[in-house]
Design a protein around this motif. Structure first.
Motif, mmCIF file in Angstrom:
data_model
loop_
_atom_site.group_PDB
_atom_site.id
_atom_site.type_symbol
_atom_site.label_atom_id
_atom_site.label_comp_id
_atom_site.label_asym_id
_atom_site.label_seq_id
_atom_site.Cartn_x
_atom_site.Cartn_y
_atom_site.Cartn_z
ATOM 1 N N UNK A 40 0.837 -1.196 0.000
ATOM 2 C CA UNK A 40 0.000 0.000 0.000
ATOM 3 C C UNK A 40 0.881 1.258 0.000
ATOM 4 N N UNK A 41 1.938 1.240 0.794
ATOM 5 C CA UNK A 41 2.826 2.410 0.836
ATOM 6 C C UNK A 41 3.468 2.655 -0.534
ATOM 7 N N UNK A 42 3.851 1.577 -1.201
ATOM 8 C CA UNK A 42 4.472 1.734 -2.525
ATOM 9 C C UNK A 42 3.487 2.389 -3.492
ATOM 10 N N UNK A 43 2.213 2.043 -3.363
ATOM 11 C CA UNK A 43 1.203 2.601 -4.264
ATOM 12 C C UNK A 43 0.861 4.051 -3.921
ATOM 13 N N UNK A 44 0.796 4.339 -2.621
ATOM 14 C CA UNK A 44 0.343 5.673 -2.196
ATOM 15 C C UNK A 44 1.460 6.689 -2.103
ATOM 16 N N UNK A 45 2.645 6.246 -1.754
ATOM 17 C CA UNK A 45 3.712 7.194 -1.383
ATOM 18 C C UNK A 45 4.951 7.008 -2.247
ATOM 19 N N UNK A 46 4.717 7.058 -3.537
ATOM 20 C CA UNK A 46 5.783 6.794 -4.498
ATOM 21 C C UNK A 46 6.654 8.023 -4.769
ATOM 22 N N UNK A 47 6.184 9.208 -4.411
ATOM 23 C CA UNK A 47 6.907 10.445 -4.756
ATOM 24 C C UNK A 47 8.285 10.495 -4.097
ATOM 25 N N UNK A 48 9.196 11.208 -4.753
ATOM 26 C CA UNK A 48 10.551 11.362 -4.213
ATOM 27 C C UNK A 48 10.520 12.176 -2.928
ATOM 28 N N UNK A 49 11.451 11.902 -2.017
ATOM 29 C CA UNK A 49 11.567 12.737 -0.826
ATOM 30 C C UNK A 49 12.020 14.141 -1.221
ATOM 31 N N UNK A 50 11.723 15.094 -0.369
ATOM 32 C CA UNK A 50 12.161 16.473 -0.637
ATOM 33 C C UNK A 50 12.852 17.030 0.603
ATOM 34 N N UNK A 51 13.828 17.888 0.347
ATOM 35 C CA UNK A 51 14.492 18.585 1.446
ATOM 36 C C UNK A 51 13.687 19.837 1.764
ATOM 37 N N UNK A 52 13.357 19.979 3.041
ATOM 38 C CA UNK A 52 12.492 21.078 3.470
ATOM 39 C C UNK A 52 13.130 21.686 4.727
#
Lengths: 332, 332
Positions: free
Chosen positions: B209-221
């Motif tokens: 489920x995480x692979x499907x929902x949270x595929x976006x690249x991490x970002x530095x914030x």
């Protein structure tokens, strides 16, 4: 060499090469970090094994430093002592990861580590490494070295390393970093590191191993429940907070999540190894990477130890190492 | 009734039964807790549905309270609103778990919850429940009720509940309890609850489920890395620390690890349901329990939602509920 900006500040002072079985040194470097910009580091390294043997760069997980195997000079067991026989007959170079000393609390990319290794090879006059053997984070760093400085290594073996972190694994690490934050915010940085490490251990191992090792019933102790795995998790956490600061842990943990490699950029021969029970770097993530790299070879380790199999499945890992190293001898 | 010591202190005051679609009440009880000894509690309950319909006790996870589904009287969605249709035509009784108010910071066994429910049935003059439908912790409590007070229920449906916690799941929860400790020790109890809950969410769901929902690249914030799952984990954590104190979370979490039932002690008809992707309560732990209970029925839910499937796989869960409830009608 893309995006590289290395200034050698001074040569490290070697011990007497003709006598020493191993040398350690600290090399000051100026690197242009991918995210954090120009930064000065002192990179600690260890070089061990016969000076006339093929050079192999050896790199492990984020908590593995320059001491990979023991020698006459440095006799304490290294983090990959279990593979000292498979690695024997080679000259081994390992580093302390940039950021591992905790003095640099900004984002570090695995590509930055690759730059440091390339600079180190130049600075020490070691030339080209015959091979790079990396496991976990070390495997990711090896991919970046192979992509950015293909002339610096002959061949890459990457064990339990993907083209990018699995989103679930990234979520697990993000939560571990929150434990570091919570510890620091509450004035208990060591407790934060211990908690983060204990959480990480759950992802390094497998439910199957826990079921076998920690089958005993929980017990009430002073009104609180202790489960069978608690002494193990305690010990792992306590040991880790003695060797890693919150900043070091945070930045190296982040670095895994910053990893992203395009298979097309890897232009050296590659051997990959996946572990069937690895929850952090699933076999299903390593297989497509192997497919995307023409001519690559894939080994699958059968294990109940998950991501930690490279530290635990001595015979299977030795077989992979020996085969990889033998392939280097013939092409040297 | 083994080991039971219930003193009814006063009857709860009902609203007008003939009009109300649902009633809530608070029943003061004196219980002899399995580990903590004699203790006075006020047990909150909700009773909804037609008064002449078969009575079903409905119980969910440790964060599920007495409001299982909405009614005219209490119109906000309940924790099992998704099953309101499958459960319609029945009179439903649910409680707020002992310890959920955070005022009791000592060990609570799931058997204690079963005692409270048995006492409640007596006190309210409800007699015998036709069935008990429990998911997760609720399923464990149902097993204890079936073992200790078999006369109080006709049949049990336990979804995603094992005979005892898996050692790996216990280790995960122990680490979550350390997050509670760390938050309290550092004067940030809410942050500890939020962290523990975020950790728990990783075990309630699945890598798929995480692979499907949270595929976006991490970002530095702001110099820190944010991964794609962070907003979701933040929201889950924040929501949870508004509804559960550290003490409540600790004691109910411990209670899951204290659960231990002998299949031979369960003397009412049992239906079990397991979820193929459940990492906390593996299908491989529910199957042997089903085998050990003569005449029991086992359903396997196919899902990418893991332990949370009882809240997410509406159609499959409804089918199991409807079949279970229909079997009660015919044997009433």
């Amino acid at each position: 060499m893309t995006g590289r900006d290395v200034t050698l500040i001074q040569q490290a002072s070697f011990e007497d090469r003709s006598v020493a079985a191993a040398v350690r040194g600290e090399l000051p470097l100026s690197l242009r970090l991918r995210h954090a910009g120009p930064t000065r580091f002192i990179v600690g390294y260890e070089l061990t094994g016969p000076t006339n043997a093929p050079l192999i760069i050896v790199a492990g997980g984020i908590s593995a430093g320059r001491h990979s195997i023991s020698s006459k000079t440095f006799s304490e067991p290294g983090w990959w002592e279990s593979q000292s026989e498979a690695l024997s007959g080679h000259r081994l170079l390992s580093i302390d990861w940039l950021g591992a000393d905790g003095e640099f609390d900004r984002p570090i990319d695995p590509a930055d580590q690759a730059e440091a290794i390339a600079a180190l090879l130049d600075a020490l006059g070691l030339g080209r490494a015959a091979g790079f053997v990396g496991a976990s984070y070390g495997g990711m760093v090896g991919m970046h070295l192979a992509a950015r400085n293909p002339d610096s290594l002959g061949s890459l073996l990457a064990i339990s390393a993907p083209a990018r972190a699995h989103p679930f694994a990234s979520a697990c690490r993000s939560i571990q970093r929150r434990a570091l934050d919570l510890g620091e915010a509450g004035g208990e940085p060591d407790a934060g590191v211990a908690l983060a490490r204990a959480m990480a251990m759950l992802t390094y191992r497998t439910p199957r191993e826990f079921a076998e090792r920690f089958d005993a019933s929980p017990v009430l102790d002073g009104g609180r429940l202790r489960v069978a795995a608690d002494p193990y998790l305690d010990a792992q956490g306590q040991r880790h907070c003695r060797r890693m600061s919150p900043a070091a842990y945070r930045r190296l943990s982040e670095s895994i999540d910053l990893h992203r490699i395009d298979a097309a950029d890897i232009r050296v021969p590659v051997t990959l190894a996946a572990v069937d029970s690895d929850a952090l770097v699933p076999e299903s993530d390593v297989r497509p990477l192997a497919k995307a790299i023409p001519g690559s070879r894939l080994h699958v380790v059968r294990s109940r130890f998950g991501h930690d199999a490279f530290l635990k499945e001595d015979a299977q890992v030795a077989a992979i190492l020996i085969r990889f190293l033998a392939s280097l001898e013939t092409t040297r």
